[in-house]
Write a protein that holds these residues in place. Structure first.
Motif, mmCIF file in Angstrom:
data_model
loop_
_atom_site.group_PDB
_atom_site.id
_atom_site.type_symbol
_atom_site.label_atom_id
_atom_site.label_comp_id
_atom_site.label_asym_id
_atom_site.label_seq_id
_atom_site.Cartn_x
_atom_site.Cartn_y
_atom_site.Cartn_z
ATOM 1 N N TYR A 54 -37.854 -20.462 -42.099
ATOM 2 C CA TYR A 54 -36.732 -20.767 -41.207
ATOM 3 C C TYR A 54 -37.173 -21.732 -40.103
ATOM 4 O O TYR A 54 -36.500 -22.727 -39.833
ATOM 5 C CB TYR A 54 -36.175 -19.476 -40.595
ATOM 6 C CG TYR A 54 -35.066 -19.686 -39.600
ATOM 7 C CD1 TYR A 54 -33.758 -19.901 -40.019
ATOM 8 C CD2 TYR A 54 -35.328 -19.683 -38.234
ATOM 9 C CE1 TYR A 54 -32.746 -20.114 -39.112
ATOM 10 C CE2 TYR A 54 -34.318 -19.897 -37.316
ATOM 11 C CZ TYR A 54 -33.022 -20.103 -37.759
ATOM 12 O OH TYR A 54 -32.015 -20.308 -36.847
ATOM 13 N N ALA A 74 -30.932 -22.131 -44.141
ATOM 14 C CA ALA A 74 -31.318 -21.380 -42.939
ATOM 15 C C ALA A 74 -30.463 -20.122 -42.800
ATOM 16 O O ALA A 74 -30.978 -19.051 -42.452
ATOM 17 C CB ALA A 74 -31.180 -22.270 -41.705
ATOM 18 N N LEU A 77 -31.667 -17.548 -45.178
ATOM 19 C CA LEU A 77 -32.921 -16.956 -44.702
ATOM 20 C C LEU A 77 -32.650 -15.893 -43.639
ATOM 21 O O LEU A 77 -33.236 -14.807 -43.666
ATOM 22 C CB LEU A 77 -33.855 -18.040 -44.151
ATOM 23 C CG LEU A 77 -34.444 -18.985 -45.198
ATOM 24 C CD1 LEU A 77 -35.091 -20.191 -44.521
ATOM 25 C CD2 LEU A 77 -35.444 -18.272 -46.088
#
Length: 168
Positions: A54, A74, A77
């Motif tokens: 990330y 992202a 994640l």
């Protein structure tokens, strides 16, 4: 440090704080009372790997060409990190769903738009960890038909006989 950050940014800690204080000026006393999950060593390693990935993505997401793809990655994640942290609290699927639905009314503070944990019309009760898993994603009728192996004829005959006997 990464694990502690994941716990503090996770849904349980955020709900705990939100029900006791506002969004700012959080006291040390409240932070000390945040319930802590039980995280296995394997999950600690996964969390660290996910956070590092990330942190690698965040600066690159400013690039216009890569932005949407990286923002989606992202977000996934963050969902995976939350799922592992939640697993450590061992909540029932109903408790976890109630907790995650609590956040539907507020946007998560993130560098990227963060979706609701579950769509509003999603009614089944599965944990976030389960819904993000590979086995959940591939649990389709088509996959079942590919994997299904019928029981041997003798076993089917025995089941039919026991059913008939039970009905008599």
């Amino acid at each position: 440090v990464h694990l502690f950050a994941a716990i503090l940014n996770g849904p349980v800690a955020n709900a705990f704080i939100a029900t006791r204080e506002g969004k700012t000026d959080i006291t040390n006393e409240t932070i000390e009372k945040i319930p802590l999950p039980t995280i296995s060593n394997a999950d600690r390693i996964k969390i660290t790997r996910l956070i590092n990935k990330y942190l690698e993505i965040v600066p690159r997401a400013a690039d216009e060409l890569m932005s949407n793809l990286l923002k989606n990655e992202a977000t996934q994640l963050l969902l995976q990190i939350d799922a592992i942290i939640l697993k450590g609290y061992d909540l029932s699927p109903r408790q976890e769903r109630t907790l995650l639905d609590y956040f539907n009314r507020d946007e998560r503070a993130s560098r990227f738009p963060f979706p609701q944990y579950f769509p509003t019309d999603f009614k089944p009760l599965f944990s976030l960890h389960e819904t993000l898993s590979e086995s959940f994603r591939t649990a389709t009728a088509e996959q079942f038909r590919k994997d299904f192996v019928p029981p041997p004829a003798k076993a089917l005959a025995a089941m039919n006989e026991s059913t008939k006997a039970a009905r008599s």
